[in-house]
Design a protein around this motif. Structure first.
Motif, short mmCIF file in Angstrom:
data_model
loop_
_atom_site.label_atom_id
_atom_site.label_comp_id
_atom_site.label_asym_id
_atom_site.label_seq_id
_atom_site.Cartn_x
_atom_site.Cartn_y
_atom_site.Cartn_z
N LEU A 107 0.82 -1.21 0.00
CA LEU A 107 0.00 0.00 0.00
C LEU A 107 0.86 1.26 0.00
N ALA A 108 1.90 1.28 0.84
CA ALA A 108 2.71 2.48 0.99
C ALA A 108 3.55 2.79 -0.23
N LYS A 109 3.90 1.78 -1.02
CA LYS A 109 4.68 2.01 -2.23
C LYS A 109 3.83 2.56 -3.38
N SER A 110 2.52 2.56 -3.19
CA SER A 110 1.61 3.15 -4.19
C SER A 110 0.64 4.09 -3.49
N PRO A 111 1.17 5.15 -2.88
CA PRO A 111 0.31 6.05 -2.10
C PRO A 111 -0.82 6.64 -2.93
N ASN A 112 -1.96 6.74 -2.27
CA ASN A 112 -3.18 7.32 -2.85
C ASN A 112 -3.78 6.50 -3.99
N ILE A 155 -5.87 -5.78 7.82
CA ILE A 155 -5.96 -4.32 7.74
C ILE A 155 -6.31 -3.75 9.11
N SER A 156 -7.26 -4.40 9.79
CA SER A 156 -7.64 -3.95 11.13
C SER A 156 -6.45 -4.01 12.09
N ASN A 157 -5.68 -5.10 12.01
CA ASN A 157 -4.49 -5.23 12.86
C ASN A 157 -3.49 -4.13 12.57
N ILE A 168 -5.66 7.58 9.38
CA ILE A 168 -5.16 8.63 8.50
C ILE A 168 -4.26 8.06 7.40
N PHE A 169 -3.70 6.86 7.62
CA PHE A 169 -2.85 6.24 6.62
C PHE A 169 -3.63 5.25 5.76
N ILE A 170 -4.12 4.18 6.37
CA ILE A 170 -4.84 3.15 5.62
C ILE A 170 -6.33 3.45 5.70
N VAL A 171 -6.86 4.00 4.62
CA VAL A 171 -8.24 4.44 4.63
C VAL A 171 -9.08 3.56 3.72
N THR A 172 -10.34 3.47 4.03
CA THR A 172 -11.29 2.69 3.24
C THR A 172 -11.80 3.53 2.06
N VAL A 173 -11.76 2.93 0.89
CA VAL A 173 -12.35 3.55 -0.30
C VAL A 173 -13.69 2.86 -0.53
N ARG A 174 -14.75 3.53 -0.23
CA ARG A 174 -16.08 2.92 -0.23
C ARG A 174 -16.40 2.29 -1.59
N GLY A 177 -12.14 -0.71 -1.85
CA GLY A 177 -11.21 -1.42 -0.96
C GLY A 177 -10.46 -0.48 -0.06
N TYR A 178 -9.12 -0.39 -0.24
CA TYR A 178 -8.29 0.42 0.64
C TYR A 178 -7.24 1.17 -0.16
N LYS A 179 -6.73 2.24 0.46
CA LYS A 179 -5.57 2.93 -0.10
C LYS A 179 -4.73 3.49 1.03
#
Length: 242
Positions: A171-176, A204-206, A219-225, A228-230
């Motif tokens: 996730l962090a290597k492909s921010p946003n 993800i919860s962990n 603020i980092f791993i957010v849900t994209v309704r 999934g996630y970004k």
């Protein structure tokens, strides 16, 4: 993969014998115990390549065994249990398990699942060594050291399981960039894995509990309704150092 050490922890001798038979047939070196305390000791001494762990054990249960092993090792742990309720699966993954299979299961399917985990782990290690040498991802309050496989939140180092670390790095290597649940699961667990996205969501919860200042308002791993996630960063707040 042949010769990989597998630690089987189960108090049903017939299950252990069946798993051992199929694993050894495929070239794995199998060690086993029916005792939770012995499992922790063997995990430290043998340094197995993977652990197959039942929940109902003598002395201490599999959840506690996993929790204690996670303080000394990030070895892949696959829970094998007759408990199939979502709450048990979620709890198993929450304490550090990488995957979960319910009994009864096909021994050949179990072997395939083990191979998938070991193959994916090998590929990820090779990729890290080949393409991510001396790479550090730095964000506001979060530092991910790829070659060292460490994560710091502020000044504190936090321990992540193998899959948690792989998820965070991806996730962090492909921010946003928004990742669909199925796509993210396939990227981290592999095309030939046979789990489901509940495993991903628990991991993800962990991760949020470990790296977010407020896991309920990440603020980092957010849900994209609906997707999934970004990994969310503001312009100019993240960078990669080599």
């Amino acid at each position: 993969m042949s010769g990989s050490k597998i630690l089987v922890v189960d108090d049903e001798s017939d299950i252990t014998e069946l798993i051992t038979l199929y694993m050894e047939r495929d070239g794995f070196v199998v060690h086993s115990t029916d005792n939770g305390e012995d499992a922790i000791k063997l995990a430290r001494e043998l340094q197995p390549d993977m652990i197959l762990l039942d929940i109902s054990l003598k002395s201490i249960d599999g959840f506690e065994v996993c929790r204690q092993i996670r303080t000394i090792s990030n070895v892949p742990i696959l829970f094998i249990s007759c408990k199939s309720d979502d709450i048990d699966i979620i709890h198993g993954l929450a304490v550090g398990g990488d995957d979960y299979m319910t009994k009864p299961f096909s021994p050949s399917q179990l072997v395939a699942r083990v191979k998938a985990h070991l193959r994916r782990q090998s590929v990820n290690r090779q990729n890290l060594a080949a393409r991510e040498h001396d790479e550090v991802l730095r964000f506001d309050g979060l530092v991910i050291d790829l070659p060292g496989r460490t994560v710091h939140v502020g000044e504190k180092e936090v321990f992540l399981s193998t899959k948690e670390f792989e998820l965070l790095v991806r996730l962090a290597k492909s921010p946003n960039r928004a990742f669909a649940l199925d796509d993210l699961y396939t990227i981290v667990w592999g095309h030939d894995s046979m789990g489901d996205t509940r495993t991903l969501m628990v991991h993800i919860s962990n991760l949020r509990k470990k790296i977010e200042p407020d896991p309920t308002n990440p603020i980092f791993i957010v849900t994209v309704r609906g997707i999934g996630y970004k990994f969310n960063i503001k312009e100019g707040t993240g960078n990669v150092q080599r």
